[in-house]
Design a protein around this motif. Structure first.
Motif, short mmCIF file in Angstrom:
data_model
loop_
_atom_site.label_atom_id
_atom_site.label_comp_id
_atom_site.label_asym_id
_atom_site.label_seq_id
_atom_site.Cartn_x
_atom_site.Cartn_y
_atom_site.Cartn_z
N ALA A 10 -15.00 32.85 9.02
CA ALA A 10 -15.90 32.77 7.80
C ALA A 10 -17.03 33.87 7.96
O ALA A 10 -17.40 34.34 6.90
N ALA A 11 -17.03 34.56 9.23
CA ALA A 11 -18.44 35.30 9.20
C ALA A 11 -17.78 36.87 9.09
O ALA A 11 -18.50 37.91 8.50
N VAL A 12 -16.43 37.35 9.03
CA VAL A 12 -16.03 38.51 8.90
C VAL A 12 -15.58 38.96 7.58
O VAL A 12 -15.03 38.17 6.83
N ASN A 13 -16.05 39.83 7.26
CA ASN A 13 -15.90 40.46 5.78
C ASN A 13 -14.62 41.54 5.99
O ASN A 13 -15.09 42.55 6.34
N ARG A 14 -13.60 41.11 5.65
CA ARG A 14 -12.35 42.16 5.97
C ARG A 14 -12.40 43.11 4.95
O ARG A 14 -11.52 43.96 5.24
N CYS A 15 -13.09 43.02 3.89
CA CYS A 15 -13.36 44.29 2.95
C CYS A 15 -13.96 45.36 3.27
O CYS A 15 -13.82 46.49 3.14
N TYR A 17 -8.63 38.84 15.65
CA TYR A 17 -7.25 39.17 14.78
C TYR A 17 -7.01 38.61 13.37
O TYR A 17 -6.66 39.12 12.41
N LEU A 18 -6.92 37.37 13.62
CA LEU A 18 -6.88 36.41 12.56
C LEU A 18 -7.67 36.47 11.56
O LEU A 18 -7.46 35.78 10.20
N SER A 19 -9.11 36.85 11.46
CA SER A 19 -9.90 37.11 10.60
C SER A 19 -9.60 38.56 9.90
O SER A 19 -10.49 38.67 8.79
N GLY A 20 -8.97 39.46 10.37
CA GLY A 20 -8.74 40.68 9.69
C GLY A 20 -9.53 41.79 10.44
O GLY A 20 -9.59 42.77 10.00
N ALA A 21 -10.26 41.53 11.47
CA ALA A 21 -10.85 42.33 12.30
C ALA A 21 -10.13 42.71 13.51
O ALA A 21 -8.97 42.44 13.96
#
Length: 397
Positions: free
Chosen positions: A109-114, A135-139
């Motif tokens: 929820a916290a990571v902004n993958r954009c 990794y699974l958050s896109g970071a």
């Protein structure tokens, strides 16, 4: 399937099982496990009684937000334990199914993958959920070494500014797993100032906060530091707590996240879709556990006794010191840590965890090299017996 799944490494205990599978332990010695941080002290009977009494509540759907009485109990516990002026049970507390589940979910929820190449920064060694969640958050995960010369805490002053610019979420673990190190007010103040300057979230994993040597000061928590700094809205700060270690209830899967209401509001929305509401009977049992400190004090007394006895046995032969908190020892090994763990199992039927399994090699350095993690979770008699066998093994090298 999600291609980021391929980035997940085997869990430490998968590696340990493979290592142990290459040898055969002696039949004449009972196995003693000091490898897994699973408390073995008895669960509080009054909590089990509550579970039995309230079991019919399985007939009810739980709400994601949790029972108001549980949230109030948690808020009151936080106020007592960390000397907080006030915690709003409605907006600043969410019950969770253990810190492992919540840490993973909060990262999503916290990571902004954009954002350009987002980072989740964590200590090294570390709880592997930090890495997998990143990794699974896109970071990408970024690891800060926890070395003895810095008190087994990261050297935050050595972190390049470029890393802080990319950081979206910084995990700290205090007391630390596996080192037992703690952060002090000046550490938290520095991190809060960095979070403000670079606009990231500071997340403190505090599931070992109630396990410390009886005569020592209780470890400081992030919200306590916020309060001392006059930051009563806990802006950009969240903490994770659990009943697993505090109350010997790892199977209850009960904990909470607390802190900045502006962060918890969207996280609650995430959780309503995630489908992770705590069962009602578990919530009622949790209320009983958070409201009682007597069993926590007894728990601490048992760990204090074990630390004293084990250190007396091992100190003459290993470089091992009393940790500030948690139930771990983090000794140096006279030989390679994997060889040490494997041969200790083969000769003495005692299982410990190689330190390198809890760390990553960064810039040629793995903070877990030539160290093992010992979890003093077994009974006092078993811990003493394990310490004697470890000493005998070291003396044979």
């Amino acid at each position: 399937m999600n291609p980021d799944l391929s980035k997940l490494q085997p869990y430490p205990f998968e590696k340990l099982a493979k290592l142990k599978g290459e040898v055969t332990p002696p039949d004449n010695l009972e196995h003693i496990a000091l490898s897994i941080g699973e408390p073995k002290h008895p669960a509080p009977e009054f909590v089990l009684d509550t579970l039995r009494t309230e079991l019919q509540r399985v007939e009810n759907y739980p709400t994601t937000k949790g029972l108001p009485e549980l949230n109030q109990t948690i808020a009151s516990w936080l106020e007592r334990r960390f000397s907080l002026e006030s915690v709003d049970p409605v907006s600043q507390v969410i019950p969770v199914n253990g810190t492992r589940e919540a840490i993973f979910a909060f990262t999503q929820a916290a990571v902004n993958r954009c954002q350009y190449r987002p980072l989740v920064v964590s200590p090294n060694p570390f709880y592997q959920i930090y890495e997998g969640a990143a990794y699974l958050s896109g970071a990408e995960p970024h690891f800060l070494p926890c070395l003895e010369e810095n008190g087994f805490n990261p050297d935050f002053d050595a972190v390049p500014e470029e890393i802080w610019h990319r950081c979206q979420l910084l995990f700290v673990c205090t007391p630390g797993n596996p080192t037992g190190s703690t952060l002090k007010l000046e550490d938290f103040q520095k991190l809060i100032e960095l979070a403000d300057k670079y606009d990231f979230t500071l997340a403190s994993d505090e599931c070992y906060s109630e396990i410390f040597v009886e005569s020592a000061e209780p470890p400081m928590g992030l919200l306590e530091a916020c309060a001392k700094l006059g930051r009563h809205d806990y802006k950009r700060c969240v903490v994770f707590h659990s009943l697993s270690k505090r109350s010997n209830l790892p199977g209850l899967r009960s904990g909470f996240i607390a802190g900045d209401a502006e962060l918890l509001k969207p996280f609650l929305l995430y959780r309503t879709y995630h489908g992770c509401a705590m069962p009602v009977h578990t919530q009622l049992a949790s209320i009983a556990a958070w409201n009682d400190e007597a069993h926590v004090e007894q728990n601490r007394a048992e760990y204090t006794q074990k630390f004293s006895a084990v250190l007396d046995i091992l100190s003459p032969v290993l470089d091992v010191k009393q940790t500030e908190a948690s139930f771990y020892l983090w000794p140096k090994t006279p030989i390679n840590e994997e060889t040490f763990a494997q041969q200790l199992f083969a000769q003495q039927n005692v299982t410990v965890l190689p330190g390198s399994y809890l760390s990553r090699t960064v810039d040629g350095i793995n903070p877990g090299d030539n160290r093992i993690r010992m979890a003093l979770v077994a009974s006092t008699s078993e811990c003493i017996e394990a310490a004697k066998r470890i000493r005998s093994f070291v003396e044979s090298l």
